[in-house]
Design a protein around this motif. Sequence first.
Motif, PDB file in Angstrom:
ATOM      1  N   VAL A  81       0.874  -1.166   0.000  1.00  0.00           N
ATOM      2  CA  VAL A  81       0.000   0.000   0.000  1.00  0.00           C
ATOM      3  C   VAL A  81       0.909   1.212   0.000  1.00  0.00           C
ATOM      4  CG1 VAL A  81      -1.769   1.283   1.242  1.00  0.00           C
ATOM      5  CG2 VAL A  81      -1.730  -1.216   1.363  1.00  0.00           C
ATOM      6  N   MET A  82       0.676   2.123  -0.928  1.00  0.00           N
ATOM      7  CA  MET A  82       1.434   3.367  -1.016  1.00  0.00           C
ATOM      8  C   MET A  82       0.475   4.509  -0.729  1.00  0.00           C
ATOM      9  SD  MET A  82       3.227   1.839  -4.323  1.00  0.00           S
ATOM     10  CE  MET A  82       1.842   0.736  -4.394  1.00  0.00           C
ATOM     11  N   PHE A 119      -2.939   0.438  -3.974  1.00  0.00           N
ATOM     12  CA  PHE A 119      -2.690  -0.942  -3.560  1.00  0.00           C
ATOM     13  C   PHE A 119      -2.142  -1.700  -4.765  1.00  0.00           C
ATOM     14  CE2 PHE A 119      -6.033   0.520  -0.793  1.00  0.00           C
ATOM     15  CZ  PHE A 119      -5.751  -0.064   0.434  1.00  0.00           C
ATOM     16  N   MET A 120      -1.078  -2.485  -4.566  1.00  0.00           N
ATOM     17  CA  MET A 120      -0.513  -3.262  -5.679  1.00  0.00           C
ATOM     18  C   MET A 120       0.007  -4.611  -5.195  1.00  0.00           C
ATOM     19  SD  MET A 120      -0.734  -1.495  -8.526  1.00  0.00           S
ATOM     20  CE  MET A 120       0.283  -2.539  -9.538  1.00  0.00           C
ATOM     21  N   ARG A 121      -0.111  -5.615  -6.068  1.00  0.00           N
ATOM     22  CA  ARG A 121       0.561  -6.898  -5.873  1.00  0.00           C
ATOM     23  C   ARG A 121       1.735  -6.902  -6.853  1.00  0.00           C
ATOM     24  NH1 ARG A 121      -1.362 -12.111  -4.126  1.00  0.00           N
ATOM     25  NH2 ARG A 121      -3.414 -11.139  -4.130  1.00  0.00           N
ATOM     26  N   ILE A 122       2.927  -7.092  -6.335  1.00  0.00           N
ATOM     27  CA  ILE A 122       4.153  -7.024  -7.144  1.00  0.00           C
ATOM     28  C   ILE A 122       4.354  -8.357  -7.865  1.00  0.00           C
ATOM     29  CG2 ILE A 122       6.647  -6.639  -7.069  1.00  0.00           C
ATOM     30  CD1 ILE A 122       4.850  -4.151  -6.387  1.00  0.00           C
ATOM     31  N   THR A 123       4.643  -8.298  -9.165  1.00  0.00           N
ATOM     32  CA  THR A 123       4.759  -9.517  -9.972  1.00  0.00           C
ATOM     33  C   THR A 123       6.198  -9.883 -10.340  1.00  0.00           C
ATOM     34  OG1 THR A 123       4.420  -8.267 -12.009  1.00  0.00           O
ATOM     35  CG2 THR A 123       2.453  -9.214 -10.956  1.00  0.00           C
ATOM     36  N   GLN A 124       7.154  -8.993 -10.036  1.00  0.00           N
ATOM     37  CA  GLN A 124       8.550  -9.325 -10.311  1.00  0.00           C
ATOM     38  C   GLN A 124       9.465  -8.596  -9.334  1.00  0.00           C
ATOM     39  OE1 GLN A 124       8.634  -7.597 -14.381  1.00  0.00           O
ATOM     40  NE2 GLN A 124      10.498  -6.575 -13.728  1.00  0.00           N
ATOM     41  N   ASP A 125      10.578  -9.248  -8.990  1.00  0.00           N
ATOM     42  CA  ASP A 125      11.579  -8.628  -8.127  1.00  0.00           C
ATOM     43  C   ASP A 125      12.192  -7.430  -8.837  1.00  0.00           C
ATOM     44  OD1 ASP A 125      11.191 -10.831  -6.498  1.00  0.00           O
ATOM     45  OD2 ASP A 125      13.100 -11.776  -6.952  1.00  0.00           O
ATOM     46  N   GLY A 126      12.605  -6.436  -8.055  1.00  0.00           N
ATOM     47  CA  GLY A 126      13.348  -5.338  -8.663  1.00  0.00           C
ATOM     48  C   GLY A 126      13.172  -4.015  -7.950  1.00  0.00           C
ATOM     49  N   ASN A 127      13.846  -3.019  -8.513  1.00  0.00           N
ATOM     50  CA  ASN A 127      13.760  -1.646  -8.016  1.00  0.00           C
ATOM     51  C   ASN A 127      12.642  -0.929  -8.751  1.00  0.00           C
ATOM     52  OD1 ASN A 127      15.903  -1.891  -6.211  1.00  0.00           O
ATOM     53  ND2 ASN A 127      17.396  -1.422  -7.789  1.00  0.00           N
ATOM     54  N   TYR A 128      11.709  -0.411  -7.989  1.00  0.00           N
ATOM     55  CA  TYR A 128      10.553   0.299  -8.521  1.00  0.00           C
ATOM     56  C   TYR A 128      10.681   1.776  -8.183  1.00  0.00           C
ATOM     57  CZ  TYR A 128       8.247  -4.173  -9.361  1.00  0.00           C
ATOM     58  OH  TYR A 128       7.918  -5.414  -9.842  1.00  0.00           O
ATOM     59  N   ILE A 129      10.045   2.602  -8.990  1.00  0.00           N
ATOM     60  CA  ILE A 129      10.014   4.043  -8.754  1.00  0.00           C
ATOM     61  C   ILE A 129       8.621   4.424  -8.261  1.00  0.00           C
ATOM     62  CG2 ILE A 129      10.169   6.347  -9.819  1.00  0.00           C
ATOM     63  CD1 ILE A 129      12.851   4.883  -9.693  1.00  0.00           C
ATOM     64  N   ARG A 149       4.072  -2.857   3.537  1.00  0.00           N
ATOM     65  CA  ARG A 149       3.986  -4.206   2.965  1.00  0.00           C
ATOM     66  C   ARG A 149       2.973  -4.975   3.801  1.00  0.00           C
ATOM     67  NH1 ARG A 149       9.255  -2.603   1.967  1.00  0.00           N
ATOM     68  NH2 ARG A 149      10.089  -3.215  -0.035  1.00  0.00           N
ATOM     69  N   LEU A 150       1.916  -5.443   3.132  1.00  0.00           N
ATOM     70  CA  LEU A 150       0.867  -6.193   3.826  1.00  0.00           C
ATOM     71  C   LEU A 150       1.330  -7.626   4.058  1.00  0.00           C
ATOM     72  CD1 LEU A 150      -2.175  -4.894   1.778  1.00  0.00           C
ATOM     73  CD2 LEU A 150      -1.317  -4.026   3.960  1.00  0.00           C
ATOM     74  N   ARG A 151       0.939  -8.167   5.191  1.00  0.00           N
ATOM     75  CA  ARG A 151       1.312  -9.550   5.525  1.00  0.00           C
ATOM     76  C   ARG A 151       0.039 -10.363   5.728  1.00  0.00           C
ATOM     77  NH1 ARG A 151       5.143  -6.591   8.787  1.00  0.00           N
ATOM     78  NH2 ARG A 151       7.164  -6.761   7.781  1.00  0.00           N
ATOM     79  N   PRO A 152       0.062 -11.618   5.280  1.00  0.00           N
ATOM     80  CA  PRO A 152      -1.106 -12.473   5.513  1.00  0.00           C
ATOM     81  C   PRO A 152      -1.328 -12.708   7.006  1.00  0.00           C
ATOM     82  CG  PRO A 152       0.541 -13.584   4.133  1.00  0.00           C
ATOM     83  CD  PRO A 152       1.105 -12.289   4.556  1.00  0.00           C
ATOM     84  N   ILE A 153      -2.570 -12.843   7.386  1.00  0.00           N
ATOM     85  CA  ILE A 153      -2.899 -13.066   8.809  1.00  0.00           C
ATOM     86  C   ILE A 153      -2.809 -14.544   9.120  1.00  0.00           C
ATOM     87  CG2 ILE A 153      -4.640 -12.756  10.591  1.00  0.00           C
ATOM     88  CD1 ILE A 153      -5.766 -10.479   8.958  1.00  0.00           C
TER      89      ILE A 153
END
Length: 153
Positions: A81-82, A119-129, A149-153
Amino acid sequence: MTHFRSLNASLLLSVASLLIGLGTPAYAQSATQQGRTMYNPIPLPSSNEVTDTLSDKDIPTGFGGFARDYVVTFQKGDQVVMDLISDEFDTIITLIAPDGTTIGENDDGPDGTTNSLLFMRITQDGNYILRVRPYGGQGSGRFTLKVTRLRPI
Protein backbone atom coordinates in the motif's frame (compact mmCIF):
# COMPACT_ATOMS: atom_id res chain seq x y z
CA MET A 1 40.75 -8.69 -55.14
CA THR A 2 43.34 -9.63 -52.52
CA HIS A 3 44.81 -6.13 -52.71
CA PHE A 4 41.34 -4.63 -52.21
CA ARG A 5 40.71 -6.79 -49.09
CA SER A 6 44.05 -5.87 -47.52
CA LEU A 7 43.38 -2.19 -48.27
CA ASN A 8 39.97 -2.42 -46.55
CA ALA A 9 41.47 -4.24 -43.58
CA SER A 10 44.24 -1.64 -43.34
CA LEU A 11 41.70 1.17 -43.49
CA LEU A 12 39.57 -0.42 -40.76
CA LEU A 13 42.62 -0.86 -38.51
CA SER A 14 43.60 2.77 -39.05
CA VAL A 15 40.13 4.03 -38.15
CA ALA A 16 40.02 1.78 -35.07
CA SER A 17 43.46 2.98 -33.93
CA LEU A 18 42.40 6.57 -34.42
CA LEU A 19 39.25 6.05 -32.37
CA ILE A 20 41.12 4.29 -29.58
CA GLY A 21 43.77 6.99 -29.55
CA LEU A 22 41.20 9.73 -29.21
CA GLY A 23 39.71 8.30 -26.05
CA THR A 24 36.22 9.12 -24.85
CA PRO A 25 34.62 11.95 -26.80
CA ALA A 26 33.53 15.00 -24.81
CA TYR A 27 29.83 14.39 -25.48
CA ALA A 28 30.10 10.94 -23.89
CA GLN A 29 31.39 12.20 -20.55
CA SER A 30 28.97 11.81 -17.72
CA ALA A 31 26.61 14.71 -17.21
CA THR A 32 27.88 15.01 -13.64
CA GLN A 33 31.39 15.70 -14.97
CA GLN A 34 29.93 18.44 -17.14
CA GLY A 35 28.30 20.13 -14.14
CA ARG A 36 24.80 18.72 -14.65
CA THR A 37 22.99 16.31 -12.37
CA MET A 38 21.98 12.92 -13.76
CA TYR A 39 18.57 11.40 -13.00
CA ASN A 40 18.99 9.87 -9.58
CA PRO A 41 15.82 8.83 -7.73
CA ILE A 42 15.95 9.15 -3.94
CA PRO A 43 16.15 5.86 -2.01
CA LEU A 44 13.13 5.43 0.23
CA PRO A 45 14.39 5.25 3.85
CA SER A 46 14.35 1.87 5.63
CA SER A 47 11.39 3.16 7.68
CA ASN A 48 9.44 3.14 4.36
CA GLU A 49 8.19 6.63 5.17
CA VAL A 50 9.40 10.07 4.19
CA THR A 51 8.17 13.61 4.74
CA ASP A 52 9.55 15.88 2.04
CA THR A 53 8.81 18.92 -0.12
CA LEU A 54 7.91 19.01 -3.81
CA SER A 55 9.26 22.15 -5.49
CA ASP A 56 10.28 23.68 -8.82
CA LYS A 57 13.77 22.18 -8.25
CA ASP A 58 12.37 18.68 -8.90
CA ILE A 59 11.79 16.82 -12.19
CA PRO A 60 9.76 18.83 -14.75
CA THR A 61 6.76 16.77 -15.83
CA GLY A 62 6.48 18.28 -19.30
CA PHE A 63 2.87 19.39 -18.81
CA GLY A 64 3.34 21.81 -15.95
CA GLY A 65 4.37 20.97 -12.46
CA PHE A 66 7.17 18.88 -11.06
CA ALA A 67 7.65 15.34 -9.76
CA ARG A 68 9.88 13.71 -7.18
CA ASP A 69 10.93 10.06 -7.57
CA TYR A 70 11.80 7.55 -4.88
CA VAL A 71 13.30 4.11 -5.48
CA VAL A 72 12.18 1.11 -3.45
CA THR A 73 13.00 -2.59 -3.82
CA PHE A 74 10.07 -5.00 -3.97
CA GLN A 75 9.97 -8.78 -4.20
CA LYS A 76 7.64 -10.85 -6.38
CA GLY A 77 4.48 -11.51 -4.39
CA ASP A 78 4.74 -8.42 -2.17
CA GLN A 79 1.39 -6.81 -1.52
CA VAL A 80 1.94 -3.13 -0.86
CA VAL A 81 0.00 0.00 0.00
CA MET A 82 1.43 3.37 -1.02
CA ASP A 83 -0.06 6.34 0.81
CA LEU A 84 0.66 9.91 -0.31
CA ILE A 85 -0.68 12.74 1.83
CA SER A 86 -0.40 16.52 1.46
CA ASP A 87 -2.30 19.47 2.86
CA GLU A 88 -0.62 21.74 0.29
CA PHE A 89 -1.40 20.14 -3.09
CA ASP A 90 -3.67 17.56 -4.76
CA THR A 91 -1.47 14.46 -4.97
CA ILE A 92 -0.96 11.73 -7.55
CA ILE A 93 1.18 8.67 -6.88
CA THR A 94 2.55 6.53 -9.71
CA LEU A 95 4.29 3.15 -9.45
CA ILE A 96 6.83 2.48 -12.21
CA ALA A 97 8.19 -1.05 -12.77
CA PRO A 98 11.89 -1.88 -13.24
CA ASP A 99 11.37 -1.87 -17.03
CA GLY A 100 10.03 1.72 -16.94
CA THR A 101 6.35 0.94 -17.49
CA THR A 102 3.69 2.52 -15.32
CA ILE A 103 1.88 -0.28 -13.48
CA GLY A 104 -0.28 1.71 -11.10
CA GLU A 105 -1.47 5.23 -10.41
CA ASN A 106 -3.91 6.91 -8.06
CA ASP A 107 -5.19 10.45 -7.81
CA ASP A 108 -7.76 10.57 -5.01
CA GLY A 109 -8.01 7.92 -2.30
CA PRO A 110 -11.28 6.38 -1.10
CA ASP A 111 -11.50 8.71 1.92
CA GLY A 112 -12.92 11.59 -0.15
CA THR A 113 -9.77 13.75 0.11
CA THR A 114 -7.27 14.69 -2.59
CA ASN A 115 -4.65 12.38 -1.03
CA SER A 116 -3.57 9.29 -2.97
CA LEU A 117 -3.76 5.62 -1.98
CA LEU A 118 -2.50 2.82 -4.22
CA PHE A 119 -2.69 -0.94 -3.56
CA MET A 120 -0.51 -3.26 -5.68
CA ARG A 121 0.56 -6.90 -5.87
CA ILE A 122 4.15 -7.02 -7.14
CA THR A 123 4.76 -9.52 -9.97
CA GLN A 124 8.55 -9.33 -10.31
CA ASP A 125 11.58 -8.63 -8.13
CA GLY A 126 13.35 -5.34 -8.66
CA ASN A 127 13.76 -1.65 -8.02
CA TYR A 128 10.55 0.30 -8.52
CA ILE A 129 10.01 4.04 -8.75
CA LEU A 130 7.36 5.80 -6.69
CA ARG A 131 6.60 9.12 -8.35
CA VAL A 132 5.04 11.95 -6.35
CA ARG A 133 3.43 14.75 -8.36
CA PRO A 134 0.53 17.20 -8.24
CA TYR A 135 -2.75 16.69 -10.09
CA GLY A 136 -2.84 18.68 -13.33
CA GLY A 137 0.67 20.01 -12.75
CA GLN A 138 -0.73 22.40 -10.16
CA GLY A 139 0.90 22.85 -6.80
CA SER A 140 3.88 21.98 -4.68
CA GLY A 141 4.72 21.80 -1.00
CA ARG A 142 5.12 19.36 1.86
CA PHE A 143 3.96 15.75 1.62
CA THR A 144 4.30 12.43 3.40
CA LEU A 145 4.86 9.19 1.46
CA LYS A 146 4.45 5.89 3.26
CA VAL A 147 4.83 2.35 1.91
CA THR A 148 3.37 -0.57 3.85
CA ARG A 149 3.99 -4.21 2.97
CA LEU A 150 0.87 -6.19 3.83
CA ARG A 151 1.31 -9.55 5.52
CA PRO A 152 -1.11 -12.47 5.51
CA ILE A 153 -2.90 -13.07 8.81
